[in-house]
Design an enzyme around this catalytic site. Sequence first.
Site, PDB file in Angstrom:
ATOM      1  N   ASP A 124      -8.667   1.023  -8.388  1.00  0.00           N
ATOM      2  CA  ASP A 124      -8.731   2.218  -9.233  1.00  0.00           C
ATOM      3  C   ASP A 124      -9.710   2.019 -10.384  1.00  0.00           C
ATOM      4  O   ASP A 124     -10.583   2.857 -10.632  1.00  0.00           O
ATOM      5  CB  ASP A 124      -7.337   2.557  -9.757  1.00  0.00           C
ATOM      6  CG  ASP A 124      -6.332   2.709  -8.631  1.00  0.00           C
ATOM      7  OD1 ASP A 124      -6.453   3.677  -7.866  1.00  0.00           O
ATOM      8  OD2 ASP A 124      -5.442   1.852  -8.501  1.00  0.00           O
ATOM      9  N   SER A 150       0.819   3.535   1.328  1.00  0.00           N
ATOM     10  CA  SER A 150       1.570   4.603   2.005  1.00  0.00           C
ATOM     11  C   SER A 150       1.881   4.230   3.447  1.00  0.00           C
ATOM     12  O   SER A 150       2.953   4.566   3.974  1.00  0.00           O
ATOM     13  CB  SER A 150       0.777   5.911   1.944  1.00  0.00           C
ATOM     14  OG  SER A 150       0.566   6.312   0.593  1.00  0.00           O
ATOM     15  N   ALA A 151       0.948   3.528   4.091  1.00  0.00           N
ATOM     16  CA  ALA A 151       1.202   3.059   5.451  1.00  0.00           C
ATOM     17  C   ALA A 151       2.346   2.045   5.464  1.00  0.00           C
ATOM     18  O   ALA A 151       3.196   2.052   6.378  1.00  0.00           O
ATOM     19  CB  ALA A 151      -0.063   2.436   6.034  1.00  0.00           C
ATOM     20  N   HIS A 176      -3.000   1.460  -7.322  1.00  0.00           N
ATOM     21  CA  HIS A 176      -2.793   0.539  -6.205  1.00  0.00           C
ATOM     22  C   HIS A 176      -2.395  -0.789  -6.826  1.00  0.00           C
ATOM     23  O   HIS A 176      -3.207  -1.688  -7.026  1.00  0.00           O
ATOM     24  CB  HIS A 176      -4.081   0.392  -5.402  1.00  0.00           C
ATOM     25  CG  HIS A 176      -4.019  -0.655  -4.314  1.00  0.00           C
ATOM     26  ND1 HIS A 176      -3.049  -0.671  -3.338  1.00  0.00           N
ATOM     27  CD2 HIS A 176      -4.813  -1.740  -4.083  1.00  0.00           C
ATOM     28  CE1 HIS A 176      -3.249  -1.709  -2.546  1.00  0.00           C
ATOM     29  NE2 HIS A 176      -4.298  -2.375  -2.972  1.00  0.00           N
ATOM     30  N   THR A 229      -6.263 -10.381   2.904  1.00  0.00           N
ATOM     31  CA  THR A 229      -5.741  -9.341   3.777  1.00  0.00           C
ATOM     32  C   THR A 229      -6.947  -8.651   4.395  1.00  0.00           C
ATOM     33  O   THR A 229      -7.986  -8.526   3.753  1.00  0.00           O
ATOM     34  CB  THR A 229      -4.899  -8.300   3.013  1.00  0.00           C
ATOM     35  OG1 THR A 229      -5.732  -7.632   2.054  1.00  0.00           O
ATOM     36  CG2 THR A 229      -3.741  -8.961   2.278  1.00  0.00           C
TER      37      THR A 229
END
Length: 313
Positions: A124, A150-151, A176, A229
């Site tokens: 952000d 959200s996933a 985030h 990740t």
Amino acid sequence: MRVGIIGLGMVGKEILLNLYYFSGVQEIVVYDLNTERVTAEINDFEDTRAIPLSPHHKKLILAKDYSELSDCSIVIINVSIKTKNMSDRIAILADNEALMKEIGPKVAKYSPNARVIITSNPVDAITYFFQKYSGMDPRHVIGSGTILDSARLSLFLAKHYKVSELAINAWVLGEHGKTSFIPWSLVRIAGMSLSEFEKASGISPINQKETLERVIARGLEIFNTRGYTDHGIGASVFRLFTAIAQDEKAVLPVTCPFTGQYGIKDVHMGALSIVGSEGIEKVLELPLEDSALKAYHESADFLKSAIETLGKR
């Protein structure tokens, strides 16, 4: 279509893989300071050309300087300092902000009409700084936001309620990071609210506080175990890329500029937005409960404070 990728670490490589095998992009230009490794990566991808994994022919180009990123329709930025363990994405803000100060004007110079996707953390604040230093249209600078959060939420909900993730509409909004929140009143499973679905299915309610904590912790747990990740964020960026490239008018929780929505201004963070060929085409204002609206303001205040603190150094 010509697409640029800046930064070919683990995230950049996952994004390149998705673009190379699953998109119709004609040219992919890659810029990274480690040209020797990037050359090897490109050679490795090119070795698959005679094996029909994708119906689309791609041209991979190693950019030796920013000028070779000229005329890209979309530029994806993944650069970041190296870090082994991370308890908070904000901890790397100062170093990554300096990278945006270098990259932003270069992208604006050579691909001024591009739609720019930012994955660099803290996403952000970094999206804010890229837009500030590039001077590009704020609608054209889009952070990956809370698509991945959200996933993860949908995954946890699906496991608890024993349904497919595709039956769920649920979002994480705000930063985030640790101040993100879930507007629980808007969660839907097969079109039903949580209480309606719980009544219909006989399944007990999920622990909402614990679920948010798990969503927030998930990425850092993976990062601190694997050292990075890549799959989740790679898929998230490909989803965002597809929405732009195909002018989908998709509704996604991306990092976008707030200009008064929810009474919040002068900050970038995750909000449900309509995304198409023009980038962020509309930031949607949802009918939030008071607790969710309060959480939004707390997330905005946290990000503003982090950026202001950096400016005082």
